[in-house]
Design a protein around this motif. Structure first.
Motif, PDB file in Angstrom:
ATOM      1  N   THR A 696       8.826 -10.504  -6.126  1.00 17.60           N
ATOM      2  CA  THR A 696       7.568  -9.760  -6.008  1.00 17.60           C
ATOM      3  C   THR A 696       7.429  -9.187  -4.596  1.00 17.60           C
ATOM      4  O   THR A 696       7.585  -9.914  -3.609  1.00 17.60           O
ATOM      5  CB  THR A 696       6.381 -10.677  -6.322  1.00 17.60           C
ATOM      6  N   LEU A 697       7.127  -7.890  -4.490  1.00 13.77           N
ATOM      7  CA  LEU A 697       6.937  -7.244  -3.189  1.00 13.77           C
ATOM      8  C   LEU A 697       5.505  -7.468  -2.730  1.00 13.77           C
ATOM      9  O   LEU A 697       4.555  -7.194  -3.481  1.00 13.77           O
ATOM     10  CB  LEU A 697       7.235  -5.743  -3.309  1.00 13.77           C
ATOM     11  N   ARG A 698       5.342  -8.005  -1.516  1.00 12.14           N
ATOM     12  CA  ARG A 698       4.012  -8.308  -1.005  1.00 12.14           C
ATOM     13  C   ARG A 698       3.496  -7.214  -0.056  1.00 12.14           C
ATOM     14  O   ARG A 698       2.358  -6.794  -0.145  1.00 12.14           O
ATOM     15  CB  ARG A 698       4.024  -9.665  -0.282  1.00 12.14           C
ATOM     16  N   ARG A 699       4.322  -6.762   0.890  1.00 15.96           N
ATOM     17  CA  ARG A 699       3.936  -5.679   1.810  1.00 15.96           C
ATOM     18  C   ARG A 699       5.201  -5.052   2.362  1.00 15.96           C
ATOM     19  O   ARG A 699       6.286  -5.617   2.249  1.00 15.96           O
ATOM     20  CB  ARG A 699       3.047  -6.230   2.927  1.00 15.96           C
ATOM     21  N   ARG A 700       5.065  -3.859   2.935  1.00 12.02           N
ATOM     22  CA  ARG A 700       6.242  -3.186   3.499  1.00 12.02           C
ATOM     23  C   ARG A 700       5.822  -2.327   4.685  1.00 12.02           C
ATOM     24  O   ARG A 700       4.646  -1.978   4.865  1.00 12.02           O
ATOM     25  CB  ARG A 700       6.922  -2.306   2.447  1.00 12.02           C
ATOM     26  N   ASP A 701       6.827  -2.006   5.526  1.00 10.87           N
ATOM     27  CA  ASP A 701       6.620  -1.023   6.583  1.00 10.87           C
ATOM     28  C   ASP A 701       7.691   0.051   6.426  1.00 10.87           C
ATOM     29  O   ASP A 701       8.302   0.170   5.362  1.00 10.87           O
ATOM     30  CB  ASP A 701       6.645  -1.683   7.974  1.00 10.87           C
ATOM     31  N   ASP A 702       7.975   0.795   7.468  1.00 11.30           N
ATOM     32  CA  ASP A 702       8.910   1.904   7.318  1.00 11.30           C
ATOM     33  C   ASP A 702      10.339   1.449   7.082  1.00 11.30           C
ATOM     34  O   ASP A 702      11.134   2.182   6.467  1.00 11.30           O
ATOM     35  CB  ASP A 702       8.861   2.790   8.587  1.00 11.30           C
ATOM     36  N   ALA A 703      10.715   0.263   7.567  1.00 10.23           N
ATOM     37  CA  ALA A 703      12.123  -0.137   7.485  1.00 10.23           C
ATOM     38  C   ALA A 703      12.362  -1.381   6.644  1.00 10.23           C
ATOM     39  O   ALA A 703      13.489  -1.611   6.191  1.00 10.23           O
ATOM     40  CB  ALA A 703      12.676  -0.362   8.899  1.00 10.23           C
ATOM     41  N   SER A 704      11.339  -2.229   6.467  1.00 12.01           N
ATOM     42  CA  SER A 704      11.558  -3.494   5.770  1.00 12.01           C
ATOM     43  C   SER A 704      10.389  -3.803   4.844  1.00 12.01           C
ATOM     44  O   SER A 704       9.363  -3.117   4.883  1.00 12.01           O
ATOM     45  CB  SER A 704      11.741  -4.636   6.781  1.00 12.01           C
ATOM     46  N   ALA A 705      10.587  -4.834   4.037  1.00 14.84           N
ATOM     47  CA  ALA A 705       9.546  -5.268   3.102  1.00 14.84           C
ATOM     48  C   ALA A 705       9.528  -6.783   3.055  1.00 14.84           C
ATOM     49  O   ALA A 705      10.567  -7.439   3.235  1.00 14.84           O
ATOM     50  CB  ALA A 705       9.800  -4.692   1.707  1.00 14.84           C
TER      51      ALA A 705
END
Length: 830
Positions: A696-705
């Motif tokens: 499950t994806l919780r949060r992300r930024d430009d390069a990682s999650a």
């Protein structure tokens, strides 16, 4: 056919076995009434009832009606409008009403018990039994009426009616008066011993008087003693009392007759519900008798097969029996301490391959007394039992719904009718041909015997071919080699043999489908004691072809035995393999658990070692200001390092499990499709390169999650996310059975405020420590701790803890208008 199939197959003896299992007369009559049926729905309902009865006996105990007297006679009497039941029959009617009440209560109590135990409702578990009992009318009022009027010994109770109570009260009062009057007369006369008592003659109270003194007592003489010396006199002054007693007695009898008639009328008004109750009890008793029969004879509930809609031979209904036994023979052998040899066979069903006929004819050969006829009777009894609603004595039974069972077994020669054995058989076979349809079961014993072997064999082949072309399921026994050849070369026909032990020269009674049997007549004759020279001369008379056929049959039997042995070894090997596989999986799971514990232990040791080294380095610094500055910087870096190290350890753990699963061949397939960054929203289920299952994806930024796999959270590069999948896949599905990865997830809020109201100081400091770690990692400069006013102990304890915390720069109370001393503001170090 002079005898019916039920007669030949001894079906009445099967009924007798069932009658032994019943508990009441109506149940026995219900067993006697069991009849052959082709109604699939009715048979399915019967066997569903029997299945519930089997489950009831297993879960709730027995259900019997042993206290119920046979109601047939008094129910028949009630059919007459003027009939009045006697007290004994009324008691039997009361017993029926009590039995109905008990039956309804038994199911209701089971319903309540089942619901209380959380096992679902009894109506759900025993719907048919519950429906049967629930359909019976409540007969308790009838039982109460009968018990109030009739005592258990059959006498009428004083409480039967107010009038009867009044009459009996008057009788008692009058009797007491007449007795007292007679006793007064006796005292006045000064009667001698032997004449000083009151007695009854002709239902009237009298006193004894010596014949010589007769004139001294004025009254009516009712009797004299055997010697004539004593007469029994009713004095004139008690005649009115006695007359009153006679009148009261007549009134009592009339009132009892009226009461019996009234009760009988009440029963007659409920005759329909009473008969329905008896029919239901009879049905349930016969159903439970069949359940007991199934338990005693290891019976099974049959599954019925039907012909395909096309109606051709490719859709032939199948007859499959596994470990079937003739229950009558099994019961007879059991009485002598012996057990029956079960048999298995399969006929009919779909064609083995396109363009071929279904196997509908079985030709059984083998020695006399080897069990050929028993095999026919066992199959016939199984089909009759199933279509009469009786469990089949077998481990499993798939049977066709036949329209009739046609049987020719035994010798029906008749001197009176001028019939030989052969003629009787031919007449039976002719009748069978006239009645046979594609839905018939045909059983023929010793087909073609009683005439010249060549003609008999030719006739037998022609008859079997006729039954085969009609599509009948047919079983026939024979000694003719020509029929064995016919079975071996004709599509749709199978050979079978009853096994013969050539070493001990005795039959084993085992049926072997697929091979012909030898008659072994000469061997049996030798075992029975015929002279050796006769046996040798008989062997010499055999043709070379007969010797070759016997040798071939013996070879086939040996080959079959070898195949059976190989099959048993293969089954054992498969079982051993399954056990070994299970053992290896268990060992692998244990190894993974051990390895994960080692990884956790090593991680903890490395953290502890690193923190000790940092502490020693700081202690070595003498300059106080520089030492304080390093403590601040090191505290922040330690928190970040601990979090990063935990993420690396979690990733290593999951990667280790993925590698282990790949070694076992159970790793999930990976997709390499590119994923658009706009699709990566919090909550999405994604696949990550190197991980065996979606996460499950919780949060992300430009390069990682940041992704979550069960209890694990870690950061991954966006380039490692290969696919977005449905949210229904469980992240735990990819872990091997028995392996669980546990980390310590944070239960604290990720914001800038924590509520500690209700916590102890120890619990609060532990939660605040974790909360501050998270706040520092999130880059917060200030957080609020809500602890309330209370006694002030929690606020003081937290203040002492925060003053020495490496991440805390300063603490202060909140402004008065925003909480005052109930809230502590904590400023974090940069």
């Amino acid at each position: 056919m002079s005898r019916t199939a039920e007669d030949i197959l001894e079906f009445d003896r099967l009924r007798e076995l069932l009658r032994r299992q019943t508990t009441c007369a109506p149940g026995r009559r219900a067993v006697d009434a069991l009849a052959f049926s082709r109604d699939r729905a009715a048979l399915d309902t019967v066997f569903a009832l029997i299945a519930e009865a089997i489950a009831w006996r297993r879960d709730a105990g027995e259900l019997g009606f042993g206290s119920l007297a046979d109601p047939e006679q008094w129910l028949a009497e009630l059919e007459s409008p003027a009939a009045v039941l006697d007290p004994r029959k009324l008691l039997d009617a009361g017993t029926l009403a009590d039995t109905v009440a008990w039956l309804r209560d038994a199911l209701r109590d089971n319903l309540r018990t089942s619901a209380a135990s959380g096992g679902g409702s009894a109506a759900g578990k025993f719907p048919l039994l519950t429906a049967r009992a629930g359909a019976i009318a409540d007969l308790r009022p009838l039982a109460v009426m009968i018990r109030r009027a009739v005592l258990p010994n059959g006498e009428i109770s004083d409480d039967a009616s107010p009038e009867l109570r009044r009459i009996r009260g008057s009788v008692a009062h009058t009797r007491d008066a007449v007795r007292k009057s007679l006793e007064r007369i006796l005292r006045a006369r000064g009667s001698e011993a032997g004449e000083d008592y009151v007695t009854l003659r002709n239902d009237r109270f009298v006193i004894p008087v010596r014949a010589a003194d007769r004139r001294q007592v004025q009254g009516v003489v009712h009797a004299a003693s055997a010697t004539g010396q004593t007469v029994f006199v009713e004095p004139f002054e008690t005649i009115e009392f006695n007359n009153r007693l006679v009148q009261l007695s007549e009134e009592e009898a009339a009132e009892i007759t009226r009461m019996l008639a009234e009760i009988s009328d009440r029963l007659r008004a409920n005759l329909g519900p009473l008969r329905f109750a008896v029919e239901t009890i009879a049905e349930l008793d016969s159903v439970f008798a069949r359940a007991r029969f199934a338990r005693e004879f290891d019976g099974t509930l049959p599954e019925f097969t039907t012909r395909s809609a096309a109606g051709d031979s490719t859709g032939q209904p199948s007859l499959e029996l596994k470990d079937a036994r003739h229950p009558v023979l099994a019961d007879t052998l059991r009485a002598h301490g012996r057990s029956i040899v079960p048999m298995s066979l399969a006929l009919g069903g779909p064609s083995p391959s396109p363009g071929t006929s279904a196997e509908t004819v079985l030709v059984i050969s083998g020695p006399n007394t080897g069990g050929k006829t028993v095999a026919l009777k066992t199959v016939g009894m199984a089909v009759l039992s199933a279509q009469c609603g009786i469990p089949v004595a077998a481990e499993a039974a798939r049977l066709p719904l036949v329209d009739r069972v046609l049987v020719d077994i035994g010798d029906e020669q008749s001197i009176a009718a001028d019939l030989s054995t052969f003629s009787a058989h031919m007449l039976n076979v002719r009748a069978m041909l006239e009645a046979a349809t594609p839905d018939s079961l045909v059983l023929v014993d010793e087909l073609g015997t009683g005439t010249a072997p060549e003609e008999g064999a030719a006739l037998a082949v022609a008859l079997l071919d006729e039954f085969r072309e009609r599509g009948c399921l047919t079983l026939a026994t024979t000694h003719h080699d020509r029929l064995k050849t016919y079975a071996s070369t004709t599509p749709g026909v199978l050979n079978a043999a009853v096994e013969f032990d050539e070493i001990n020269l005795r039959p084993t009674y085992r049926l072997m489908v697929g091979v012909p049997g030898g008659s072994s007549g000469i061997d049996i004759a030798r075992r029975l004691g015929l002279p050796a020279q006769v046996i040798d001369r008989a062997r010499a008379q055999l043709s070379p072809e007969a010797h070759e056929a016997a040798a071939l049959i013996a070879y086939l039997h040996r080959s079959r035995d070898e195949l059976e042995s190989l099959k048993r070894e293969a089954v054992r090997a498969a079982q051993d393999f399954a056990e070994e596989k299970k053992r290896l999986q268990t060992e692998w799971t244990d190894r993974q658990r051990t390895r994960l514990k080692e990884l956790e232990h090593q991680f903890a040791q490395l953290l502890e070692k690193h923190e000790k080294e940092v502490a020693r380095a700081i202690e070595a610094i003498k300059e106080r200001e520089l030492r304080a500055q390093l403590e601040k910087q090191t505290g922040r870096r330690l928190v970040k390092a601990r979090g990063e190290a935990r993420e690396e350890a979690d990733a290593a753990t999951v990667a280790h499990l993925a590698d282990s699963q790949a070694d076992l061949g159970i790793a999930a397939a990976q997709s390499a499709k590119p994923v658009a960054a706009s699709d990566l929203v919090p909550g999405a289920r994604v696949r990550v390169r190197g991980l065996p299952t979606p996460v499950t994806l919780r949060r992300r930024d430009d390069a990682s999650a940041e992704v979550e796999a069960g209890p694990l959270r870690m950061k991954v590069p966006l380039t490692d996310i290969t696919e977005i999948v449905g949210a229904q896949t469980s992240a735990k599905a990819g872990l091997p059975r028995g392996v669980t990865v546990r980390t310590q997830p944070s239960a604290e809020p990720a914001g800038e405020e924590i509520n500690l109201i209700g916590c102890t100081v120890e619990e609060a400091t532990r939660r605040v420590d974790k909360f501050l770690d998270q706040a520092a990692l999130a880059g917060s400069s200030q957080v609020r701790i809500i602890h309330g006013h209370g006694t002030g102990a929690l606020r003081r304890g937290l203040a002492e803890f925060l003053k020495t915390h490496p991440l805390v720069e300063a603490i202060r109370s909140e402004a008065e208008d925003r909480g005052g001393q109930a809230i502590t503001i904590v400023e974090l170090k940069e």
